[in-house]
Structure formats: C-alpha cells, structure tokens
Design a protein around this motif. Structure first.
Motif, PDB file in Angstrom:
ATOM      1  N   GLY A 193       0.839  -1.190   0.000  1.00 49.20           N
ATOM      2  CA  GLY A 193       0.000   0.000   0.000  1.00 49.20           C
ATOM      3  C   GLY A 193       0.869   1.233   0.000  1.00 49.20           C
ATOM      4  O   GLY A 193       2.070   1.155  -0.251  1.00 49.20           O
ATOM      5  N   ALA A 247      -3.377  -0.458  -2.754  1.00 51.14           N
ATOM      6  CA  ALA A 247      -3.877   0.245  -1.566  1.00 51.14           C
ATOM      7  C   ALA A 247      -5.399   0.319  -1.598  1.00 51.14           C
ATOM      8  O   ALA A 247      -6.061   0.175  -0.560  1.00 51.14           O
ATOM      9  CB  ALA A 247      -3.269   1.651  -1.495  1.00 51.14           C
ATOM     10  N   LEU A 248      -5.962   0.537  -2.792  1.00 54.98           N
ATOM     11  CA  LEU A 248      -7.423   0.596  -2.945  1.00 54.98           C
ATOM     12  C   LEU A 248      -8.036  -0.777  -2.677  1.00 54.98           C
ATOM     13  O   LEU A 248      -9.014  -0.907  -1.930  1.00 54.98           O
ATOM     14  CB  LEU A 248      -7.780   1.038  -4.361  1.00 54.98           C
ATOM     15  N   GLU A 249      -7.434  -1.764  -3.296  1.00 60.71           N
ATOM     16  CA  GLU A 249      -7.915  -3.141  -3.195  1.00 60.71           C
ATOM     17  C   GLU A 249      -7.943  -3.615  -1.736  1.00 60.71           C
ATOM     18  O   GLU A 249      -8.870  -4.306  -1.313  1.00 60.71           O
ATOM     19  CB  GLU A 249      -6.946  -3.998  -4.015  1.00 60.71           C
ATOM     20  N   ARG A 259      -8.362  -1.820   0.926  1.00 62.84           N
ATOM     21  CA  ARG A 259      -8.948  -0.787   1.789  1.00 62.84           C
ATOM     22  C   ARG A 259      -9.707  -1.424   2.948  1.00 62.84           C
ATOM     23  O   ARG A 259     -10.243  -2.543   2.820  1.00 62.84           O
ATOM     24  CB  ARG A 259      -9.853   0.124   0.969  1.00 62.84           C
ATOM     25  N   ARG A 260      -9.743  -0.726   4.056  1.00 57.99           N
ATOM     26  CA  ARG A 260     -10.399  -1.258   5.258  1.00 57.99           C
ATOM     27  C   ARG A 260     -11.399  -0.267   5.830  1.00 57.99           C
ATOM     28  O   ARG A 260     -11.243   0.945   5.676  1.00 57.99           O
ATOM     29  CB  ARG A 260      -9.352  -1.602   6.341  1.00 57.99           C
ATOM     30  N   GLU A 261     -12.402  -0.795   6.528  1.00 60.35           N
ATOM     31  CA  GLU A 261     -13.394   0.009   7.237  1.00 60.35           C
ATOM     32  C   GLU A 261     -12.669   0.828   8.310  1.00 60.35           C
ATOM     33  O   GLU A 261     -11.795   0.312   8.992  1.00 60.35           O
ATOM     34  CB  GLU A 261     -14.381  -0.956   7.914  1.00 60.35           C
ATOM     35  N   ILE A 262     -13.069   2.133   8.450  1.00 62.27           N
ATOM     36  CA  ILE A 262     -12.468   2.893   9.558  1.00 62.27           C
ATOM     37  C   ILE A 262     -13.542   3.351  10.531  1.00 62.27           C
ATOM     38  O   ILE A 262     -14.732   3.295  10.237  1.00 62.27           O
ATOM     39  CB  ILE A 262     -11.671   4.134   9.066  1.00 62.27           C
TER      40      ILE A 262
END
Lengths: 198, 198
Positions: free
Chosen positions: B173, B191-193, B195-198
């Motif tokens: 990332g 980095a997009l792929e 991605r995580r919930e924040i």
C-alpha cells in the motif's frame, strides 16, 4: 534487535570508509558473511599488508614501496619538470596518458580556507625545497580545475615564479568527444579563450 | 603506470565487494593509506573476526553467534508464528518495528528463474520441515513486494496451505507519510484493493 557484536563491529568499521553508508555497509557485511573464509581473509590481509608495505615517497609524496616511489626511482624521467597534483590518484590519471615524462609532486589536498586547509597543511614547503638547486626549469600545475584547485594553482604560481622557474597550468576546455551543446558556459568560455591556430 | 603491487592487490579485493567500483575502491584505498595503522587493522580484524564468530542459525538461517540465533534462543518468542524473509537484513528491519514477536525463517534469496534460483537454492525444504510437528499455526510471508518476492510468496502459499497452516502476506500500500500524487499505479491499486473500514 541489534546484530550480534562481531557483525555490529564490522558494520561500524565499514561505515567509517569514505562513500560507505549504513546500507552499503550492510550489503558488504552480508557479502562477507556468505563468501568463503579464504575470500574474506584475502581482503583482510590486503588491508593490513598495504599499511605495512606502502609509505609516502619522501621526495614527491606519491605512494612508494621502495625507498622512493617508482617515478622518482626511474632514471629515464626528466628531472627538469615537476608536475604538481592534489592526490596520488591524479598522478595515476596523468601517467595513463603517457604524455608526461617528468617528475611529480603530490600536495595531498588543495587550498580550501572553508575546510581549514592552507599551504601549511599541504606539501608546499617540500615542493619549494625541491626547486632550490636550480635543476627544475618547469612546474606544471595539474590541480583540479575547480575553486580549490585554481586557488592552489595561483598561490603556487605567485610563490614559484620569483624563483625563476616557469610555471604552467594544464588547459581547461571541452572534453574530447564532448558536445558543444551540453558544455557549461565557464568551460566553453575557457575553450574559446584558449583557442589555437589550426 | 600501475600502482605498487600491495595497492593493486587491495584495489582488486575492494572491487569484488558489492556496490564498489574502481573509483570507490581507489577512494577507500587512499583513505586506508592515510589513516593510522591502528584504524586499518581494526577493519582488517573485524573482517576476519566476523567470519570466525558468526555462522548461520541451523533452525532459521539468521546470523548466529551461539548455537542458535538470538531470536530462536529467546523463550519469550511465539513459536506458533514463523515470518519468512529473504535476507537477514529484512529480519533486522522487521525487528526494528517491534510489532512481531514470533520466530523467523531466512530463505537467503527469492525464486528467480532468470538468475537460475529455484526453491532448491533457497532454504525452503528446511522451512517445510519446521512445520512438521504441528506447533506452527501461521506463516507470515514477508518477502519483498517485487516480482521475485511475490513469486516466492505464491509458491510457498501453495506448498504450505495443504499442511493446514495459515499463510499470510504482509500488506502492500502507500508508504506512511507518502503522497498519493506520487504513488505509482500498481501501489495505489493495491492500496485501494486492500482498503479497510475505519
């Protein structure tokens, strides 16, 4: 985590070498750890050996194995010319041209007030002493064509000319094979200034 | 002119080091010739000493001073996790994060068919042997995020998953502190792929 002490010690010693930072030191240390012990020992002994076998020539301050260096010991060289260089590697570069057949004098640096290096930190006194008996007729100043080198050249010229010895400077100009388009203004200016009849 | 033999020999040995070309070798040799003999001897003995004192850990192939390396010898480390790296310097980099508390396995390279390096040239067999007794539950593959490292990661995953061991890969990332504008497409895509919930 720190590396084991012997590796840490090697890294510290390697990082003291000129041009070697932490990353290069790690790469070299890793290489040493993976090659044969014989290879590593050859490097270690080459380092120790060079300190035992090599000193500076007492006449010209070039590297010497014998009493004086190979150039000073050669009776074929023209003792009427002394070429002044900053470092032994500059001497080696001039020798590779096969164009110069006189003797040398290695200053071991150039005048640089900003680094606290004046004539007293260089082998200037010894150069003047070599001119004392009148056998030298020309001093070719081959210091680098940068600020420090030019300053040193001017200083030496002012010091030596009154002794009746001819002082010359190596030419600045376009490198052979170079491109006019890409030359900087100062170099091109010097090349124009030093133009010759063809 | 060639340099005197001991200098020539030193230059040859220095040029064999990774990342050291003829110019760097000359600078290092000149430095060694001008420093105190004690300084040069310290480097020479650090090189010899490292070869005598350091070997590879028979378990994880990290550098070791004792029978096994400092990580393997530490009873506080979590023996259920093995982090696979290419080189000991990668292990050192992960240790500096203080985020990982398991064991390691150093492959000493990555799969690279173009360089003739396959699994047999790496410590892959020894890694599989360490998974034999069922005590390891996760293998974290921390090979480099380049072609060779990714190939190696995929190869290991295919080999280890059938043994019922979880295989994970360190994330790719944007570097922390980096700039989106200057990220390359592949990294930004990753980095997009991921991605995580924040």
């Amino acid at each position: 985590m720190r590396y084991p002490t012997p590796i840490q010690r090697l890294l510290e010693e390697l990082e003291r070498l000129p041009g070697i930072g932490p990353k290069s030191a790690q790469r070299i240390a890793y290489w040493l750890l993976t090659v044969d012990t014989a290879d590593a020992d050859r490097l270690a002994s080459a380092i120790s050996e060079v300190k035992r076998a090599i000193h500076f020539c007492p006449r010209c301050f070039n590297f010497a194995e014998g009493e004086v260096c190979a150039v000073c010991a050669d009776p074929e060289r023209d003792a009427a010319q002394i070429c002044v260089v900053e470092e032994p590697r500059d001497l080696a570069a001039i020798e590779r041209t096969h164009e110069y057949h006189g003797l040398y004098h290695v200053l071991h640096g150039a005048i640089s007030p900003i680094d606290g290096i004046g004539p007293d930190q260089l082998r200037v006194r010894e150069l003047i002493e070599r001119l004392g008996d009148g056998s030298v007729t020309e001093v070719v100043v081959a210091t680098n064509p940068n600020v420090e080198g030019e300053t040193t050249a001017l200083y030496l010229a002012r010091l030596i000319k009154p002794l009746g010895v001819r002082v010359t400077r190596i030419a600045s100009g376009l490198p052979v094979g170079g491109d006019l388009e890409f030359a900087d203004e100062v170099t091109l200016g010097r090349a124009l200034e030093a133009r010759r009849e063809i």
